[in-house]
Design a protein around this motif. Sequence first.
Motif, PDB file in Angstrom:
ATOM      1  N   VAL A 155       2.432   1.612  -3.591  1.00 18.57           N
ATOM      2  CA  VAL A 155       1.432   2.259  -4.542  1.00 18.57           C
ATOM      3  C   VAL A 155       1.270   3.957  -4.334  1.00 18.57           C
ATOM      4  O   VAL A 155       1.070   4.442  -5.041  1.00 18.57           O
ATOM      5  CB  VAL A 155       0.202   1.579  -4.383  1.00 18.57           C
ATOM      6  CG1 VAL A 155      -0.700   2.211  -5.456  1.00 18.57           C
ATOM      7  CG2 VAL A 155       0.585   0.096  -4.819  1.00 18.57           C
ATOM      8  N   SER A 178      -2.828  -6.929 -15.370  1.00 18.58           N
ATOM      9  CA  SER A 178      -3.797  -6.291 -14.673  1.00 18.58           C
ATOM     10  C   SER A 178      -3.606  -4.949 -14.242  1.00 18.58           C
ATOM     11  O   SER A 178      -4.192  -4.089 -13.661  1.00 18.58           O
ATOM     12  CB  SER A 178      -4.012  -7.041 -13.389  1.00 18.58           C
ATOM     13  OG  SER A 178      -2.957  -7.111 -12.411  1.00 18.58           O
ATOM     14  N   ASN A 179      -2.159  -4.494 -14.520  1.00 19.89           N
ATOM     15  CA  ASN A 179      -1.770  -3.131 -13.993  1.00 19.89           C
ATOM     16  C   ASN A 179      -1.861  -2.911 -12.452  1.00 19.89           C
ATOM     17  O   ASN A 179      -1.940  -1.733 -11.993  1.00 19.89           O
ATOM     18  CB  ASN A 179      -2.355  -2.194 -14.816  1.00 19.89           C
ATOM     19  CG  ASN A 179      -1.725  -0.967 -14.693  1.00 19.89           C
ATOM     20  OD1 ASN A 179      -0.327  -0.715 -14.688  1.00 19.89           O
ATOM     21  ND2 ASN A 179      -2.342   0.239 -14.682  1.00 19.89           N
ATOM     22  N   GLN A 180      -1.630  -4.033 -11.780  1.00 15.53           N
ATOM     23  CA  GLN A 180      -1.820  -4.071  -9.937  1.00 15.53           C
ATOM     24  C   GLN A 180      -0.517  -4.571  -9.816  1.00 15.53           C
ATOM     25  O   GLN A 180       0.040  -5.668 -10.168  1.00 15.53           O
ATOM     26  CB  GLN A 180      -3.014  -4.907  -9.650  1.00 15.53           C
ATOM     27  CG  GLN A 180      -4.353  -3.958 -10.097  1.00 15.53           C
ATOM     28  CD  GLN A 180      -4.609  -2.824  -9.629  1.00 15.53           C
ATOM     29  OE1 GLN A 180      -4.388  -2.624  -8.387  1.00 15.53           O
ATOM     30  NE2 GLN A 180      -5.007  -1.788 -10.652  1.00 15.53           N
ATOM     31  N   ILE A 215       4.891  -5.148 -10.470  1.00 10.04           N
ATOM     32  CA  ILE A 215       3.154  -5.026 -11.107  1.00 10.04           C
ATOM     33  C   ILE A 215       2.841  -5.824 -12.159  1.00 10.04           C
ATOM     34  O   ILE A 215       3.619  -6.108 -13.091  1.00 10.04           O
ATOM     35  CB  ILE A 215       3.405  -3.590 -11.804  1.00 10.04           C
ATOM     36  CG1 ILE A 215       3.713  -2.491 -10.598  1.00 10.04           C
ATOM     37  CG2 ILE A 215       1.890  -3.364 -12.242  1.00 10.04           C
ATOM     38  CD1 ILE A 215       3.890  -1.032 -11.171  1.00 10.04           C
ATOM     39  N   GLU A 262       0.833  -9.254  -4.650  1.00  9.22           N
ATOM     40  CA  GLU A 262       1.026  -9.266  -3.179  1.00  9.22           C
ATOM     41  C   GLU A 262       2.312  -9.324  -2.427  1.00  9.22           C
ATOM     42  O   GLU A 262       2.027  -9.290  -1.034  1.00  9.22           O
ATOM     43  CB  GLU A 262      -0.259 -10.432  -2.858  1.00  9.22           C
ATOM     44  CG  GLU A 262      -1.480 -10.361  -3.339  1.00  9.22           C
ATOM     45  CD  GLU A 262      -2.574 -11.291  -3.018  1.00  9.22           C
ATOM     46  OE1 GLU A 262      -1.997 -12.189  -2.271  1.00  9.22           O
ATOM     47  OE2 GLU A 262      -3.635 -11.286  -3.129  1.00  9.22           O
ATOM     48  N   ARG A 283       7.287   4.445  -9.944  1.00  7.03           N
ATOM     49  CA  ARG A 283       6.836   3.415 -10.617  1.00  7.03           C
ATOM     50  C   ARG A 283       8.021   3.269 -11.876  1.00  7.03           C
ATOM     51  O   ARG A 283       8.244   4.396 -12.575  1.00  7.03           O
ATOM     52  CB  ARG A 283       5.522   3.406 -11.279  1.00  7.03           C
ATOM     53  CG  ARG A 283       5.268   2.483 -12.263  1.00  7.03           C
ATOM     54  CD  ARG A 283       3.698   2.582 -12.489  1.00  7.03           C
ATOM     55  NE  ARG A 283       3.641   1.260 -13.773  1.00  7.03           N
ATOM     56  CZ  ARG A 283       2.265   0.898 -13.932  1.00  7.03           C
ATOM     57  NH1 ARG A 283       1.300   1.182 -13.085  1.00  7.03           N
ATOM     58  NH2 ARG A 283       2.128  -0.205 -14.856  1.00  7.03           N
ATOM     59  N   LYS A 337       0.900  -1.332  -0.045  1.00 14.26           N
ATOM     60  CA  LYS A 337       0.099   0.091  -0.021  1.00 14.26           C
ATOM     61  C   LYS A 337       0.948   1.234  -0.061  1.00 14.26           C
ATOM     62  O   LYS A 337       0.578   2.375  -0.787  1.00 14.26           O
ATOM     63  CB  LYS A 337      -0.913   0.017   1.164  1.00 14.26           C
ATOM     64  CG  LYS A 337      -2.001   1.275   1.419  1.00 14.26           C
ATOM     65  CD  LYS A 337      -2.682   1.098   2.579  1.00 14.26           C
ATOM     66  CE  LYS A 337      -3.592   2.306   2.612  1.00 14.26           C
ATOM     67  NZ  LYS A 337      -4.309   2.364   4.012  1.00 14.26           N
TER      68      LYS A 337
END
Length: 244
Positions: free
Chosen positions: A110, A149-151, A145, A154, A115, A107
Amino acid sequence: MQKLKISIILLFVLGVAAVWFVINNGASTINNALRSFAVNDTASINKIVLTDKTHTVTLERKANSGVWKINQTHEANVKGIQTLLYTINKVDVKSPIGKKDAQNIVKSLVESAVRCDIYQNGELKKSYYVGGATPDNVGTYMVLIDIDSNQPVEMPFITYVPGYNNSINHHYKTDVREWTDKTVFNYNETDMQSITVENPVNLDKSYELIVGNGNYQLKRLASNQLLHTIDSASVNQYLTYYFK
């Protein structure tokens, strides 16, 4: 009957071994995918985009050359580009981050990290967030990343470059000024014919240095007079100030 029992036991052992191999090999594959930050073929990298909350820097290599441009305008600092490419090639995982802290670290990355998007031959191939330094200032918090999904994934990691005892986050700068080539002069000695220096306040300190082919001549501009005594070593040193 005895042979049958042996066969059954052997098949059971082989089955357990096969299951163990599949599970562990699968886990290893997943872990490798989550920790694969490095790019082996840096020669194919033609664009790197660095983005934070307020800035975006696009570093792009001109086709068929080693010249990199910043945001399609100025030439980039060669040393900075070389350092970044070396980091991209050598970055490795120092240690994973425990599950207890992983979610908060992701978190934080992000929300505040840089990036980095890496393009090879015009195609986006690698993306990750580069966070701050660890308390010992040796490791750097990073997370991959997922391109589809561009996420972020974990699982974040503490990364480093082997042999480099410092955080690598400052190699991913988003300030255009940090990337701009600051070269004022970039001549070779063979390119120079003469150097003229004019001092408008004191004309006696104005001169022309005629380089020639190593046969140096020094002329006062005030009197147009050649000086016959010249220290060649000093002239050689002086000329280097115009290289790079």
